[in-house]
Design an enzyme around this catalytic site. Structure first.
Site, short mmCIF file in Angstrom:
data_model
loop_
_atom_site.label_atom_id
_atom_site.label_comp_id
_atom_site.label_asym_id
_atom_site.label_seq_id
_atom_site.Cartn_x
_atom_site.Cartn_y
_atom_site.Cartn_z
N GLU A 49 0.83 -1.20 0.00
CA GLU A 49 0.00 0.00 0.00
C GLU A 49 0.86 1.25 0.00
O GLU A 49 1.99 1.25 0.50
CB GLU A 49 -0.90 0.02 1.24
CG GLU A 49 -1.84 -1.16 1.33
CD GLU A 49 -2.50 -1.27 2.70
OE1 GLU A 49 -2.47 -0.28 3.46
OE2 GLU A 49 -3.05 -2.34 3.00
N CYS B 297 3.44 8.38 1.44
CA CYS B 297 3.88 7.37 2.39
C CYS B 297 4.06 6.06 1.62
O CYS B 297 3.10 5.55 1.03
CB CYS B 297 2.84 7.21 3.49
SG CYS B 297 3.28 5.99 4.75
N CYS C 272 5.53 -7.16 7.35
CA CYS C 272 6.61 -6.71 8.23
C CYS C 272 6.93 -7.81 9.23
O CYS C 272 6.03 -8.50 9.70
CB CYS C 272 6.19 -5.43 8.98
SG CYS C 272 7.48 -4.74 10.04
N CYS D 65 5.04 -5.86 15.87
CA CYS D 65 4.43 -4.94 16.83
C CYS D 65 2.93 -5.22 16.86
O CYS D 65 2.26 -5.15 15.83
CB CYS D 65 4.70 -3.49 16.43
SG CYS D 65 6.47 -3.09 16.34
N CYS E 272 0.03 -2.91 15.31
CA CYS E 272 0.22 -2.47 13.93
C CYS E 272 -0.42 -3.46 12.96
O CYS E 272 -0.17 -4.67 13.04
CB CYS E 272 1.72 -2.34 13.64
SG CYS E 272 2.12 -2.00 11.92
N SER F 57 11.88 5.84 8.48
CA SER F 57 11.46 5.45 9.83
C SER F 57 12.08 4.11 10.21
O SER F 57 12.47 3.31 9.34
CB SER F 57 9.94 5.37 9.94
OG SER F 57 9.46 4.27 9.18
N CYS G 199 -1.59 1.51 7.77
CA CYS G 199 -0.98 0.70 6.72
C CYS G 199 -1.16 -0.78 7.03
O CYS G 199 -0.94 -1.24 8.14
CB CYS G 199 0.50 1.05 6.60
SG CYS G 199 0.78 2.59 5.74
#
Length: 383
Positions: free
Chosen positions: A120, A133, A140, A144, A147, A229, A374
């Site tokens: 995305e 973004c 990922c 976390c 998220c 980031s 996201c």
């Protein structure tokens, strides 16, 4: 694999976490013009039987005119342009779903990559600037728990061209006036989409070089307008500090104490809060660029006034003027136990940080009505 506490040792209401950073093995994306440095572009063009100067022509079309359409490359012979486009501009991203918010100034796109993987990107237009973004990984591996992307796990790393194509596509949409507000220019890029950027270090750095190189070798975006980031991959943070590219570093901290951050950001079990903040301070010292601390405010979890004080103390202990904190009202994901802090709690948190002399700005959250976090669109389409 990073070990976290077993479920029977977690406080009530906390969920056990598993962290993996090993992507699923998939085929390599086809070679694309944006994967190549200038000298490699010349070699690729000559391999296709064309004169070396064609590489600069293609670079001008791609980075200056934002085009991959052979019909627009009228300064090349018809046969040459068709062969060059076929050989160097394979389609890497296909838009499958687009959602708009904020009167059309926020546009979120779900892309399918060449192998069907989903990522995305979100284009946000503000008065005087436009920010994209971008995603650097499909999924990922940082795990976390609050998220949406972290809940997906890691599928694979993106290639340089897959990242650059997200940016070129957005820049072209702006230039063509397809985004509310009329024709415009993409001014900012933030690596805050899907994935941990510093876990795909080489790709991200190569993409940044394409962004900041002057036309026609790149998009000509100021390095100061590019934000990378990280959840705190300390060795990669130190490596980035030595690259000589003054991008903004954004550290997703989310807790000032190891006990809580171990649960919210499992990589903290490898590099502690203090080690991570030391690396962030080192980035400032090496680049002169103020570091952003990202802090998602989660109700009754990390939004306590004493944690704001602890964060303020840890930041000021490392000096003044090197850091800025961005508290972020959490954009909850469907079915999640995690939710945003109450407004008065948020206000107190901010006031405490400012009381320590820390510049603090609550981040504008866009797209809450279009699954703005996201990973939410990709999760909805997961088989």
């Amino acid at each position: 694999m990073v070990e976290v506490r077993p479920a029977d040792e977690l406080p009530p209401g906390r969920v056990p976490l598993a962290l993996t950073s090993t992507p699923t093995k998939r085929g390599k994306p086809p070679r694309h013009f944006a994967d190549l440095a200038p000298e490699e572009q010349v070699a690729a063009v000559t391999e296709l039987g064309e004169k070396p100067f064609r590489a600069k022509q293609l670079a001008t079309h791609y980075y200056s005119h934002l085009s991959v359409d052979a019909a627009e490359m009228t300064d090349l012979p018809q046969a040459s342009r068709d062969a060059l486009v076929a050989g160097l501009f394979p389609p890497l991203l296909t838009p499958v779903r687009t959602l708009e918010a904020d009167a059309g100034t926020t546009v979120k796109t779900l892309w399918h990559l060449y192998d069907g993987v989903k990522v995305e990107s979100v284009l946000m237009r503000y008065p005087g600037r436009a920010t994209l973004c971008v995603s650097s990984q499909a999924g990922c591996g940082m795990a976390c728990p609050f998220c949406a992307t972290g809940q997906l796990g890691l599928t694979r790393n993106l290639s340089t061209a897959e990242v650059v194509e997200q940016v070129r596509s957005a820049a072209r949409s702006l230039a063509d006036g397809e985004i509310a507000g009329g024709p415009g220019r993409l001014s900012n890029v933030v690596f805050m989409g899907m994935g941990e950027p510093l876990a795909n270090y080489r790709t991200v750095l190569n993409a940044v070089r394409r962004f900041v190189a002057p036309a026609p070798e790149g998009l000509g975006i100021s390095a100061r307008n590019v934000t990378v980031s990280t959840v705190g991959l300390v060795p990669a943070m130190r490596r980035l500090a030595g690259e000589g590219i003054p991008v903004t570093l954004a550290l997703s901290l989310h807790a000032p104490d190891d006990e809580l951050r171990n649960e919210l950001v499992p990589i903290n079990t490898r590099w502690s809060v203090d080690e991570t903040l030391d690396a962030a301070r080192g980035y400032f010292e090496a680049t002169g660029r103020r570091v952003s601390i990202e802090y998602a405010l989660i109700k009754d979890m990390n939004d306590h006034a004493w944690r704001a004080d602890l964060l303020g103390e840890k930041l000021t202990a490392r000096g003044r003027g090197w850091v800025h904190v961005n508290p972020i009202p959490l954009n909850p994901t469907p079915g999640s136990i995690w939710t945003a802090s109450e407004r008065e709690v948020e206000d107190e948190f901010v006031a405490r940080l400012r009381g320590h002399g820390i510049p603090t700005t609550v981040r504008d959250t866009r797209g809450s009505d279009i699954d703005g976090a996201c990973g939410q669109l990709a999760a909805e389409e997961a088989p």
